[in-house]
Scaffold this motif. Structure first.
Motif, PDB file in Angstrom:
ATOM      1  N   PRO A 102       9.300  69.647  22.153  1.00 10.12           N
ATOM      2  CA  PRO A 102      10.658  69.178  22.442  1.00 10.12           C
ATOM      3  C   PRO A 102      10.757  68.700  23.886  1.00 10.12           C
ATOM      4  O   PRO A 102      10.028  69.172  24.769  1.00 10.12           O
ATOM      5  CB  PRO A 102      11.526  70.429  22.218  1.00 10.12           C
ATOM      6  CG  PRO A 102      10.680  71.364  21.410  1.00 10.12           C
ATOM      7  CD  PRO A 102       9.261  71.073  21.784  1.00 10.12           C
ATOM      8  N   ALA A 103      11.670  67.757  24.123  1.00  9.77           N
ATOM      9  CA  ALA A 103      11.978  67.318  25.485  1.00  9.77           C
ATOM     10  C   ALA A 103      13.265  68.010  25.924  1.00  9.77           C
ATOM     11  O   ALA A 103      14.258  68.010  25.196  1.00  9.77           O
ATOM     12  CB  ALA A 103      12.135  65.801  25.532  1.00  9.77           C
ATOM     13  N   LEU A 104      13.242  68.623  27.114  1.00 11.92           N
ATOM     14  CA  LEU A 104      14.351  69.460  27.585  1.00 11.92           C
ATOM     15  C   LEU A 104      14.996  68.873  28.836  1.00 11.92           C
ATOM     16  O   LEU A 104      14.324  68.279  29.681  1.00 11.92           O
ATOM     17  CB  LEU A 104      13.854  70.869  27.921  1.00 11.92           C
ATOM     18  CG  LEU A 104      12.987  71.598  26.902  1.00 11.92           C
ATOM     19  CD1 LEU A 104      12.552  72.934  27.478  1.00 11.92           C
ATOM     20  CD2 LEU A 104      13.730  71.792  25.589  1.00 11.92           C
ATOM     21  N   TRP A 105      16.302  69.090  28.954  1.00 14.86           N
ATOM     22  CA  TRP A 105      17.046  68.800  30.187  1.00 14.86           C
ATOM     23  C   TRP A 105      18.013  69.951  30.433  1.00 14.86           C
ATOM     24  O   TRP A 105      18.798  70.323  29.551  1.00 14.86           O
ATOM     25  CB  TRP A 105      17.833  67.497  30.079  1.00 14.86           C
ATOM     26  CG  TRP A 105      16.953  66.287  30.026  1.00 14.86           C
ATOM     27  CD1 TRP A 105      16.533  65.513  31.071  1.00 14.86           C
ATOM     28  CD2 TRP A 105      16.374  65.697  28.864  1.00 14.86           C
ATOM     29  NE1 TRP A 105      15.741  64.477  30.629  1.00 14.86           N
ATOM     30  CE2 TRP A 105      15.626  64.573  29.275  1.00 14.86           C
ATOM     31  CE3 TRP A 105      16.424  66.016  27.497  1.00 14.86           C
ATOM     32  CZ2 TRP A 105      14.920  63.778  28.384  1.00 14.86           C
ATOM     33  CZ3 TRP A 105      15.721  65.224  26.601  1.00 14.86           C
ATOM     34  CH2 TRP A 105      14.982  64.103  27.050  1.00 14.86           C
ATOM     35  N   VAL A 106      17.968  70.528  31.616  1.00 18.39           N
ATOM     36  CA  VAL A 106      18.875  71.603  32.019  1.00 18.39           C
ATOM     37  C   VAL A 106      19.927  70.999  32.948  1.00 18.39           C
ATOM     38  O   VAL A 106      19.594  70.268  33.892  1.00 18.39           O
ATOM     39  CB  VAL A 106      18.114  72.742  32.719  1.00 18.39           C
ATOM     40  CG1 VAL A 106      19.082  73.840  33.153  1.00 18.39           C
ATOM     41  CG2 VAL A 106      17.043  73.320  31.785  1.00 18.39           C
ATOM     42  N   ILE A 115      16.613  69.581  38.563  1.00 20.84           N
ATOM     43  CA  ILE A 115      15.211  69.187  38.602  1.00 20.84           C
ATOM     44  C   ILE A 115      14.337  70.421  38.378  1.00 20.84           C
ATOM     45  O   ILE A 115      14.302  71.337  39.205  1.00 20.84           O
ATOM     46  CB  ILE A 115      14.862  68.523  39.946  1.00 20.84           C
ATOM     47  CG1 ILE A 115      15.792  67.335  40.208  1.00 20.84           C
ATOM     48  CG2 ILE A 115      13.408  68.074  39.949  1.00 20.84           C
ATOM     49  CD1 ILE A 115      15.747  66.278  39.118  1.00 20.84           C
ATOM     50  N   LEU A 116      13.648  70.436  37.242  1.00 21.85           N
ATOM     51  CA  LEU A 116      12.743  71.524  36.902  1.00 21.85           C
ATOM     52  C   LEU A 116      11.456  70.936  36.346  1.00 21.85           C
ATOM     53  O   LEU A 116      11.446  69.845  35.773  1.00 21.85           O
ATOM     54  CB  LEU A 116      13.364  72.457  35.854  1.00 21.85           C
ATOM     55  CG  LEU A 116      14.600  73.257  36.247  1.00 21.85           C
ATOM     56  CD1 LEU A 116      15.155  73.991  35.035  1.00 21.85           C
ATOM     57  CD2 LEU A 116      14.284  74.244  37.360  1.00 21.85           C
ATOM     58  N   SER A 117      10.379  71.674  36.491  1.00 19.80           N
ATOM     59  CA  SER A 117       9.117  71.308  35.872  1.00 19.80           C
ATOM     60  C   SER A 117       9.092  71.911  34.465  1.00 19.80           C
ATOM     61  O   SER A 117       9.214  73.128  34.300  1.00 19.80           O
ATOM     62  CB  SER A 117       7.945  71.843  36.701  1.00 19.80           C
ATOM     63  OG  SER A 117       6.725  71.615  36.032  1.00 19.80           O
ATOM     64  N   VAL A 118       8.963  71.049  33.443  1.00 16.28           N
ATOM     65  CA  VAL A 118       8.904  71.521  32.062  1.00 16.28           C
ATOM     66  C   VAL A 118       7.435  71.744  31.705  1.00 16.28           C
ATOM     67  O   VAL A 118       6.629  70.806  31.722  1.00 16.28           O
ATOM     68  CB  VAL A 118       9.559  70.516  31.101  1.00 16.28           C
ATOM     69  CG1 VAL A 118       9.432  71.012  29.664  1.00 16.28           C
ATOM     70  CG2 VAL A 118      11.016  70.303  31.472  1.00 16.28           C
ATOM     71  N   VAL A 119       7.103  72.976  31.373  1.00 16.28           N
ATOM     72  CA  VAL A 119       5.719  73.360  31.076  1.00 16.28           C
ATOM     73  C   VAL A 119       5.529  73.379  29.563  1.00 16.28           C
ATOM     74  O   VAL A 119       6.080  74.239  28.869  1.00 16.28           O
ATOM     75  CB  VAL A 119       5.388  74.743  31.674  1.00 16.28           C
ATOM     76  CG1 VAL A 119       3.939  75.107  31.380  1.00 16.28           C
ATOM     77  CG2 VAL A 119       5.664  74.764  33.167  1.00 16.28           C
ATOM     78  N   ASN A 120       4.766  72.421  29.041  1.00 17.15           N
ATOM     79  CA  ASN A 120       4.456  72.421  27.616  1.00 17.15           C
ATOM     80  C   ASN A 120       3.473  73.551  27.301  1.00 17.15           C
ATOM     81  O   ASN A 120       2.373  73.599  27.860  1.00 17.15           O
ATOM     82  CB  ASN A 120       3.854  71.084  27.195  1.00 17.15           C
ATOM     83  CG  ASN A 120       4.877  69.965  27.208  1.00 17.15           C
ATOM     84  OD1 ASN A 120       6.077  70.204  27.122  1.00 17.15           O
ATOM     85  ND2 ASN A 120       4.416  68.732  27.331  1.00 17.15           N
ATOM     86  N   GLY A 121       3.899  74.456  26.441  1.00 11.41           N
ATOM     87  CA  GLY A 121       3.078  75.604  26.092  1.00 11.41           C
ATOM     88  C   GLY A 121       3.431  76.864  26.849  1.00 11.41           C
ATOM     89  O   GLY A 121       3.062  77.963  26.439  1.00 11.41           O
ATOM     90  N   TYR A 166      24.028  74.276  30.890  1.00 11.84           N
ATOM     91  CA  TYR A 166      23.925  73.519  29.640  1.00 11.84           C
ATOM     92  C   TYR A 166      22.468  73.129  29.406  1.00 11.84           C
ATOM     93  O   TYR A 166      21.674  72.994  30.346  1.00 11.84           O
ATOM     94  CB  TYR A 166      24.797  72.262  29.695  1.00 11.84           C
ATOM     95  CG  TYR A 166      26.254  72.546  29.958  1.00 11.84           C
ATOM     96  CD1 TYR A 166      27.114  72.912  28.929  1.00 11.84           C
ATOM     97  CD2 TYR A 166      26.777  72.465  31.252  1.00 11.84           C
ATOM     98  CE1 TYR A 166      28.446  73.190  29.175  1.00 11.84           C
ATOM     99  CE2 TYR A 166      28.113  72.733  31.510  1.00 11.84           C
ATOM    100  CZ  TYR A 166      28.941  73.103  30.461  1.00 11.84           C
ATOM    101  OH  TYR A 166      30.268  73.381  30.719  1.00 11.84           O
ATOM    102  N   LEU A 167      22.145  72.947  28.132  1.00  8.14           N
ATOM    103  CA  LEU A 167      20.782  72.575  27.746  1.00  8.14           C
ATOM    104  C   LEU A 167      20.852  71.496  26.676  1.00  8.14           C
ATOM    105  O   LEU A 167      21.597  71.632  25.693  1.00  8.14           O
ATOM    106  CB  LEU A 167      20.032  73.795  27.203  1.00  8.14           C
ATOM    107  CG  LEU A 167      18.623  73.544  26.663  1.00  8.14           C
ATOM    108  CD1 LEU A 167      17.675  73.152  27.792  1.00  8.14           C
ATOM    109  CD2 LEU A 167      18.103  74.791  25.940  1.00  8.14           C
ATOM    110  N   PRO A 176      16.768  60.475  21.172  1.00 10.34           N
ATOM    111  CA  PRO A 176      18.106  60.988  21.508  1.00 10.34           C
ATOM    112  C   PRO A 176      18.120  62.512  21.581  1.00 10.34           C
ATOM    113  O   PRO A 176      17.526  63.199  20.745  1.00 10.34           O
ATOM    114  CB  PRO A 176      18.976  60.476  20.351  1.00 10.34           C
ATOM    115  CG  PRO A 176      18.234  59.306  19.799  1.00 10.34           C
ATOM    116  CD  PRO A 176      16.777  59.620  19.971  1.00 10.34           C
ATOM    117  N   ALA A 177      18.829  63.024  22.597  1.00  6.69           N
ATOM    118  CA  ALA A 177      18.934  64.471  22.799  1.00  6.69           C
ATOM    119  C   ALA A 177      20.257  64.980  22.254  1.00  6.69           C
ATOM    120  O   ALA A 177      21.233  64.242  22.137  1.00  6.69           O
ATOM    121  CB  ALA A 177      18.807  64.807  24.279  1.00  6.69           C
TER     122      ALA A 177
END
Length: 204
Positions: A102-106, A115-121, A166-167, A176-177
């Motif tokens: 999934p693609a995430l936005w906080v 601004i966050l680093s999204v770590v896959n896994g 929010y997420l 689309p998110a």
């Protein structure tokens, strides 16, 4: 037989008494078992129609144009580790294919991106969620699940801790998110990262 006035009056009185008794018998039978008659069977239960599910309850109702609906399944917190379940339901008419993360936005309280680093896994956050992606094909009504993970950890007192309100989640980058319920603040401390597992088919 000739009836005298006295005989006619007596006959009328008998007829009136009989009519009263007949009316009383009908009334007693008509209200039997409606309460107060301990010897008889109870009345039949009243049938209540089943309510129609609303769009918020039924994931197949009011399907988005993308053909999928994304929502959270609740969070869990233990020793500073946060885990939020996310599910994707194919509410469209065609099979839906996934193969990745999934693609995430906080977002903060003002709905501005954090601004966050999204770590896959999530291997930099915890273990057990780093299985590589596998192709998943969902038929209508079938679901895929993933887990969003982060730690409420402050390692530097000079860096302001971050908490998102929010997420939003998309099936993959560039798609689309949809906003999902984070089940509380996304309190990543000052770690600057959030993790997510790969989509996999739901087992139930």
């Amino acid at each position: 037989m000739i009836q005298t006035p006295a005989l006619r009056r007596a006959s009328a009185a008998v007829a009136a008494v009989a009519a009263v008794l007949l009316l009383s018998a009908c009334t007693i039978d008509e209200h039997r078992y409606q309460g107060g008659d301990p010897t008889g069977p109870p009345p039949p239960p009243r049938v209540t129609p089943t309510a129609t599910p609303t769009a918020s309850v039924d994931p197949l109702a009011d399907c988005p144009a993308s053909g999928v609906r994304i929502r959270s399944t609740g969070g869990d917190a233990a020793m500073g580790l946060r885990a939020l379940g996310v599910e994707l339901i194919n509410c469209g008419a065609r099979p839906y294919r996934l193969n990745g993360y999934p693609a995430l936005w906080v977002l903060n309280e003002q709905r501005k991106p954090i601004i966050l680093s999204v770590v896959n896994g999530a291997k930099e956050i915890t273990s057990g969620f780093d299985q590589p992606p596998q192709p998943v094909t969902l038929q209508k009504g079938e679901r895929a699940v993933a887990t969003v993970l982060w730690r409420n950890l402050v390692t530097d007192s000079e860096v302001v801790a971050t908490a998102g309100a929010y997420l939003t989640v998309a099936p993959a980058a560039g798609q689309p998110a949809q906003e999902v319920d984070p089940d509380g603040p996304i309190d990543v401390g000052n770690t600057g990262r959030i993790g997510v597992s790969a989509w996999k088919a739901a087992t139930t």
